[in-house]
Motif scaffolding. Structure first.
Motif, PDB file in Angstrom:
ATOM      1  N   GLY A  72       0.801  -0.815   0.057  1.00  0.00           N
ATOM      2  CA  GLY A  72      -0.169   0.027   0.213  1.00  0.00           C
ATOM      3  C   GLY A  72       1.156   1.429   0.164  1.00  0.00           C
ATOM      4  O   GLY A  72       0.831   1.539   0.703  1.00  0.00           O
ATOM      5  N   THR A  73       2.283   0.933  -0.616  1.00  0.00           N
ATOM      6  CA  THR A  73       3.325   2.003  -0.818  1.00  0.00           C
ATOM      7  C   THR A  73       2.652   3.487  -1.905  1.00  0.00           C
ATOM      8  O   THR A  73       3.537   4.156  -1.065  1.00  0.00           O
ATOM      9  CB  THR A  73       4.112   1.943  -1.901  1.00  0.00           C
ATOM     10  N   GLY A  74       1.186   3.801  -1.723  1.00  0.00           N
ATOM     11  CA  GLY A  74       0.831   5.565  -2.926  1.00  0.00           C
ATOM     12  C   GLY A  74       1.564   5.797  -3.477  1.00  0.00           C
ATOM     13  O   GLY A  74       2.320   5.342  -4.814  1.00  0.00           O
ATOM     14  N   PHE A  77       5.361   5.700  -0.287  1.00  0.00           N
ATOM     15  CA  PHE A  77       6.132   6.066   1.558  1.00  0.00           C
ATOM     16  C   PHE A  77       6.089   4.874   1.909  1.00  0.00           C
ATOM     17  O   PHE A  77       4.376   4.257   2.341  1.00  0.00           O
ATOM     18  CB  PHE A  77       5.240   6.929   1.782  1.00  0.00           C
ATOM     19  N   GLU A  95       0.975  -2.125  -4.929  1.00  0.00           N
ATOM     20  CA  GLU A  95       0.097  -1.096  -4.530  1.00  0.00           C
ATOM     21  C   GLU A  95      -1.018  -1.184  -4.957  1.00  0.00           C
ATOM     22  O   GLU A  95      -1.088  -1.712  -6.740  1.00  0.00           O
ATOM     23  CB  GLU A  95       0.834   0.444  -5.060  1.00  0.00           C
ATOM     24  N   ALA A  96      -2.209  -1.062  -5.132  1.00  0.00           N
ATOM     25  CA  ALA A  96      -2.817  -1.689  -5.752  1.00  0.00           C
ATOM     26  C   ALA A  96      -4.056  -0.628  -6.848  1.00  0.00           C
ATOM     27  O   ALA A  96      -4.555  -1.211  -7.449  1.00  0.00           O
ATOM     28  CB  ALA A  96      -4.721  -1.861  -4.856  1.00  0.00           C
ATOM     29  N   VAL A  97      -3.969   0.795  -6.429  1.00  0.00           N
ATOM     30  CA  VAL A  97      -4.108   1.618  -7.308  1.00  0.00           C
ATOM     31  C   VAL A  97      -3.055   2.027  -8.330  1.00  0.00           C
ATOM     32  O   VAL A  97      -2.177   1.940  -8.466  1.00  0.00           O
ATOM     33  CB  VAL A  97      -4.281   2.903  -7.240  1.00  0.00           C
ATOM     34  N   LYS A 100      -0.911   5.491  -8.754  1.00  0.00           N
ATOM     35  CA  LYS A 100       0.146   5.785  -7.603  1.00  0.00           C
ATOM     36  C   LYS A 100       0.971   4.914  -7.805  1.00  0.00           C
ATOM     37  O   LYS A 100       2.255   4.984  -7.660  1.00  0.00           O
ATOM     38  CB  LYS A 100      -1.011   5.326  -6.519  1.00  0.00           C
ATOM     39  N   ALA A 121      -1.104  -4.614  -7.638  1.00  0.00           N
ATOM     40  CA  ALA A 121      -1.813  -5.628  -7.085  1.00  0.00           C
ATOM     41  C   ALA A 121      -1.904  -5.348  -5.978  1.00  0.00           C
ATOM     42  O   ALA A 121      -1.906  -3.926  -5.420  1.00  0.00           O
ATOM     43  CB  ALA A 121      -0.514  -7.113  -7.057  1.00  0.00           C
ATOM     44  N   ARG A 122      -3.210  -6.388  -5.244  1.00  0.00           N
ATOM     45  CA  ARG A 122      -3.573  -6.197  -3.999  1.00  0.00           C
ATOM     46  C   ARG A 122      -2.902  -7.477  -3.141  1.00  0.00           C
ATOM     47  O   ARG A 122      -2.567  -8.435  -4.375  1.00  0.00           O
ATOM     48  CB  ARG A 122      -4.923  -6.828  -4.407  1.00  0.00           C
ATOM     49  N   ALA A 123      -2.221  -7.135  -2.029  1.00  0.00           N
ATOM     50  CA  ALA A 123      -1.734  -7.602  -1.346  1.00  0.00           C
ATOM     51  C   ALA A 123      -1.825  -8.874  -1.139  1.00  0.00           C
ATOM     52  O   ALA A 123      -0.978  -9.250  -1.184  1.00  0.00           O
ATOM     53  CB  ALA A 123      -1.124  -7.008   0.106  1.00  0.00           C
ATOM     54  N   GLU A 124      -3.130  -9.049  -0.984  1.00  0.00           N
ATOM     55  CA  GLU A 124      -3.948 -10.449  -0.734  1.00  0.00           C
ATOM     56  C   GLU A 124      -3.557 -12.057  -1.810  1.00  0.00           C
ATOM     57  O   GLU A 124      -3.498 -12.406  -1.611  1.00  0.00           O
ATOM     58  CB  GLU A 124      -5.704 -10.279  -0.618  1.00  0.00           C
ATOM     59  N   ARG A 142       2.385   1.866   5.591  1.00  0.00           N
ATOM     60  CA  ARG A 142       2.081   3.218   6.554  1.00  0.00           C
ATOM     61  C   ARG A 142       0.304   3.676   6.270  1.00  0.00           C
ATOM     62  O   ARG A 142       0.603   4.334   4.837  1.00  0.00           O
ATOM     63  CB  ARG A 142       3.269   4.626   6.236  1.00  0.00           C
ATOM     64  N   ALA A 143       0.065   3.953   7.045  1.00  0.00           N
ATOM     65  CA  ALA A 143      -1.096   3.764   6.790  1.00  0.00           C
ATOM     66  C   ALA A 143      -2.390   3.762   5.768  1.00  0.00           C
ATOM     67  O   ALA A 143      -3.104   4.011   4.686  1.00  0.00           O
ATOM     68  CB  ALA A 143      -1.323   5.756   6.583  1.00  0.00           C
ATOM     69  N   VAL A 144      -2.236   2.406   6.094  1.00  0.00           N
ATOM     70  CA  VAL A 144      -3.154   0.970   5.438  1.00  0.00           C
ATOM     71  C   VAL A 144      -3.800   0.632   5.440  1.00  0.00           C
ATOM     72  O   VAL A 144      -4.959   0.664   5.312  1.00  0.00           O
ATOM     73  CB  VAL A 144      -1.490   0.562   4.450  1.00  0.00           C
ATOM     74  N   TYR A 153      -2.400  -8.368   5.826  1.00  0.00           N
ATOM     75  CA  TYR A 153      -1.771  -8.283   4.533  1.00  0.00           C
ATOM     76  C   TYR A 153      -0.015  -8.365   4.180  1.00  0.00           C
ATOM     77  O   TYR A 153       1.066  -8.742   3.925  1.00  0.00           O
ATOM     78  CB  TYR A 153      -1.671  -6.452   4.479  1.00  0.00           C
TER      79      TYR A 153
HETATM   80  N1  SAM Z   1       1.740   4.212   2.464  1.00  0.00           N
HETATM   81  C1  SAM Z   1       1.423   5.509   1.853  1.00  0.00           C
HETATM   82  C2  SAM Z   1       1.596   6.673   2.212  1.00  0.00           C
HETATM   83  O1  SAM Z   1       1.615   6.703   3.807  1.00  0.00           O
HETATM   84  O2  SAM Z   1       0.986   7.839   2.118  1.00  0.00           O
HETATM   85  C3  SAM Z   1       0.189   5.593   1.133  1.00  0.00           C
HETATM   86  C4  SAM Z   1      -1.218   5.597   2.104  1.00  0.00           C
HETATM   87  S1  SAM Z   1      -2.491   5.750   1.608  1.00  0.00           S
HETATM   88  C5  SAM Z   1      -3.428   5.721   2.514  1.00  0.00           C
HETATM   89  C6  SAM Z   1      -3.397   3.152   1.230  1.00  0.00           C
HETATM   90  C7  SAM Z   1      -2.868   2.813   0.592  1.00  0.00           C
HETATM   91  O3  SAM Z   1      -2.798   1.796   0.327  1.00  0.00           O
HETATM   92  C8  SAM Z   1      -3.329   3.185  -1.110  1.00  0.00           C
HETATM   93  O4  SAM Z   1      -2.210   3.570  -2.098  1.00  0.00           O
HETATM   94  C9  SAM Z   1      -4.309   2.217  -1.315  1.00  0.00           C
HETATM   95  O5  SAM Z   1      -4.517   2.249  -2.769  1.00  0.00           O
HETATM   96  C10 SAM Z   1      -3.307   0.938  -0.649  1.00  0.00           C
HETATM   97  N2  SAM Z   1      -4.021  -0.705   0.156  1.00  0.00           N
HETATM   98  C11 SAM Z   1      -5.098  -0.152   0.582  1.00  0.00           C
HETATM   99  N3  SAM Z   1      -5.076  -1.905   0.845  1.00  0.00           N
HETATM  100  C12 SAM Z   1      -4.295  -2.740  -0.422  1.00  0.00           C
HETATM  101  C13 SAM Z   1      -3.897  -3.941  -0.529  1.00  0.00           C
HETATM  102  N4  SAM Z   1      -4.775  -4.742   0.114  1.00  0.00           N
HETATM  103  N5  SAM Z   1      -3.393  -3.856  -1.546  1.00  0.00           N
HETATM  104  C14 SAM Z   1      -2.749  -2.800  -1.870  1.00  0.00           C
HETATM  105  N6  SAM Z   1      -2.504  -1.728  -1.424  1.00  0.00           N
HETATM  106  C15 SAM Z   1      -3.450  -1.352  -1.095  1.00  0.00           C
END
Ligand code: SAM
Length: 231
Positions: A72-74, A77, A95-97, A100, A121-124, A142-144, A153
């Motif tokens: 979930g690196t966004g 980060f 990162e799922a999106v 990003k 991809a999704r972590a799962e 961070r913040a996921v 995850y």
């Molecule tokens: N880690 C970065 C930061 O601290 O700035 C991004 C935080 S953002 C709030 C959460 C990110 O996690 C989003 O970009 C979202 O797409 C990704 N995310 C959430 N669940 C996920 C999953 N199961 N697999 C992959 N990415 C995921």
């Protein structure tokens, strides 16, 4: 650049400092087109993204760092920041999106970083792939998600003897308590809750979980289930 002096033992080279300047510039440029991150002010980019990501090294330094995965690196980060600070890391970003992930690829290309793999991809799903399952020294995020979800995850990516790191806000005792069942089910054991004072009086927390047993094959559950029904 002086802000890095507040992070003990960092000693960034001029090349690394230039890399952070390029990274900040890319973030500002892309943010004009896409909503990558809510943090847009240059000073906040340095403090809330770069410096905050670098605090992970307080827990990671002195441990094996060959393979690190950031889930979930966004916009990168903490993973890409750690890679700039510790070039020896072989880094995987998840990162799922797609937008990003594309930004992360642009940073890797522009800064000429090597040994960085980006997975849209999704972590799962990715954690069930043999090339990634139980392959990493560290899984970080961070913040996921809340810790109980995050453990599902992250821990499947970590090899036994490795660790997961969750970067959290100030209040984490309740979250740790709620994750007890998830941690023991997934082969984790709480190692350390490390308070990190930040400039300006704020404090964050690093939660470090040691991987002490293999994660049972049935975890992580299907995409979406860990968040819907935390262990
Ligand atoms: N880690 C970065 C930061 O601290 O700035 C991004 C935080 S953002 C709030 C959460 C990110 O996690 C989003 O970009 C979202 O797409 C990704 N995310 C959430 N669940 C996920 C999953 N199961 N697999 C992959 N990415 C995921």
């Amino acid at each position: 650049m002086d802000i890095f002096q507040t992070e003990p033992g960092l000693g960034l080279t001029p090349t690394q400092q230039r890399a952070f300047v390029q990274y900040a510039n890319l973030l500002q440029t892309w943010n004009q087109k896409f909503n990558l991150t809510a943090i847009r002010d240059p000073d906040e980019i340095w403090h809330k993204h770069f410096l905050d990501s670098l605090t992970c090294l307080r827990a990671m330094r002195g441990t094996p760092l060959q393979r690190v995965i950031d889930v979930g690196t966004g916009a990168g980060f903490p993973g890409l920041v750690l890679k700039i600070a510790c070039p020896e890391i072989h880094l995987t970003l998840v990162e799922a999106v797609a937008k990003k992930a594309a930004f992360c690829a642009e940073v890797v290309h522009t800064l000429g970083l090597d040994h960085v793999e980006i997975q849209t991809a999704r972590a799962e799903a990715l954690a069930q792939a043999p090339a990634h399952r139980e392959q990493y020294d560290w899984a970080v995020a961070r913040a996921v998600a809340p810790l109980s979800v995050l453990a599902e995850y992250l821990l499947p990516f970590v090899k036994v003897g490795g660790k997961m790191l969750a970067q959290k806000g100030q209040e984490s005792a309740q979250e740790v308590k709620q994750a007890e069942n998830a941690l023991s089910t997934l082969g984790g054991e709480l190692e350390q809750v490390l308070p990190v004072p930040l400039p300006g009086g704020e404090a964050h927390t690093l939660i470090v979980i040691a991987k002490v047993r293999p994660t049972p094959d049935r975890f992580p559950r299907r995409v979406g289930i860990p968040a819907k029904r935390p262990l």
